[in-house]
Motif scaffolding. Structure first.
Motif, short mmCIF file in Angstrom:
data_model
loop_
_atom_site.label_atom_id
_atom_site.label_comp_id
_atom_site.label_asym_id
_atom_site.label_seq_id
_atom_site.Cartn_x
_atom_site.Cartn_y
_atom_site.Cartn_z
N GLN A 55 0.84 -1.19 0.00
CA GLN A 55 0.00 0.00 0.00
C GLN A 55 0.88 1.25 0.00
O GLN A 55 1.76 1.39 0.84
CB GLN A 55 -0.89 0.01 1.24
CG GLN A 55 -1.82 1.19 1.32
CD GLN A 55 -2.67 1.20 2.59
OE1 GLN A 55 -2.56 0.29 3.40
NE2 GLN A 55 -3.49 2.21 2.75
N VAL A 56 0.62 2.13 -0.95
CA VAL A 56 1.41 3.35 -1.04
C VAL A 56 0.88 4.37 -0.05
O VAL A 56 -0.32 4.61 0.04
CB VAL A 56 1.34 3.92 -2.47
CG1 VAL A 56 2.09 5.25 -2.54
CG2 VAL A 56 1.91 2.92 -3.47
N GLN A 57 1.80 4.98 0.68
CA GLN A 57 1.42 6.03 1.62
C GLN A 57 2.37 7.20 1.52
O GLN A 57 3.59 7.02 1.42
CB GLN A 57 1.43 5.50 3.06
CG GLN A 57 0.21 4.68 3.43
CD GLN A 57 0.13 4.44 4.93
OE1 GLN A 57 1.12 4.07 5.56
NE2 GLN A 57 -1.04 4.65 5.49
N LEU A 58 1.81 8.39 1.56
CA LEU A 58 2.57 9.63 1.66
C LEU A 58 2.04 10.36 2.88
O LEU A 58 0.86 10.69 2.93
CB LEU A 58 2.40 10.49 0.42
CG LEU A 58 2.80 9.86 -0.92
CD1 LEU A 58 2.49 10.82 -2.06
CD2 LEU A 58 4.26 9.50 -0.93
N ALA A 106 7.48 8.67 2.44
CA ALA A 106 6.87 7.83 1.41
C ALA A 106 7.13 6.35 1.69
O ALA A 106 8.22 5.98 2.13
CB ALA A 106 7.43 8.20 0.04
N SER A 107 6.14 5.54 1.42
CA SER A 107 6.30 4.09 1.59
C SER A 107 5.44 3.34 0.59
O SER A 107 4.48 3.90 0.05
CB SER A 107 5.93 3.68 3.02
OG SER A 107 4.57 3.97 3.29
N ALA A 123 3.06 14.89 -3.10
CA ALA A 123 2.58 14.05 -4.19
C ALA A 123 3.72 13.24 -4.79
O ALA A 123 4.87 13.70 -4.79
CB ALA A 123 1.93 14.92 -5.26
N GLY A 124 3.39 12.06 -5.32
CA GLY A 124 4.39 11.19 -5.92
C GLY A 124 4.04 10.83 -7.36
O GLY A 124 2.89 10.53 -7.65
#
Length: 122
Positions: free
Chosen positions: A1-4, A24-25, A95-96
């Motif tokens: 799961q992407v997290q910022l 970021a992960s 943002a990524g």
């Protein structure tokens, strides 16, 4: 799961400094950006950095006052804000962008954080 996950926002007096962080992960990114949105206004670009090359980009309104940087080991991007002004008051979003491409537009980004409030008092 992407997290910022942003942190570091708060209340600061005009002329002061503040540093925002974005952890970021979940995946790697080609670039990370900071945007901001003031009440009643559109979300606007503030700064961006590419992960590998470290190329940086700034909005004219913050050039010379804000600095974007990244710590690859910590997967964290920072926005150092100096000489802040009341007009810098906004919610700041991290943002990524996943792949190579332009980094100046809101639509260039695939993932967003929840935002952190920055309030500059006059």
């Amino acid at each position: 799961q992407v997290q910022l996950v942003e942190s570091g926002g708060g209340l600061v007096q005009a002329g002061g400094s503040l540093r925002l962080s974005c952890a970021a992960s979940g995946r790697t990114f080609y670039a990370m950006g900071w945007f901001r949105q003031a009440p009643g206004k559109e979300r606007e670009f503030v700064a961006a950095i590419t992960w590998n090359a470290g190329n940086t980009y700034y909005a004219e309104s913050v050039k010379g006052r804000f600095t974007i940087s990244r710590d690859n080991a910590k997967n964290t991007v920072y926005l150092q804000m100096h000489s802040v002004k009341p007009e810098d008051t906004a919610i700041y979003y991290c943002a990524g962008r996943r792949w190579f491409g332009t980094v100046l537009q809101r639509t260039d980004y695939d993932y967003w954080g929840q935002g952190t409030q920055v309030t500059v008092s006059s």
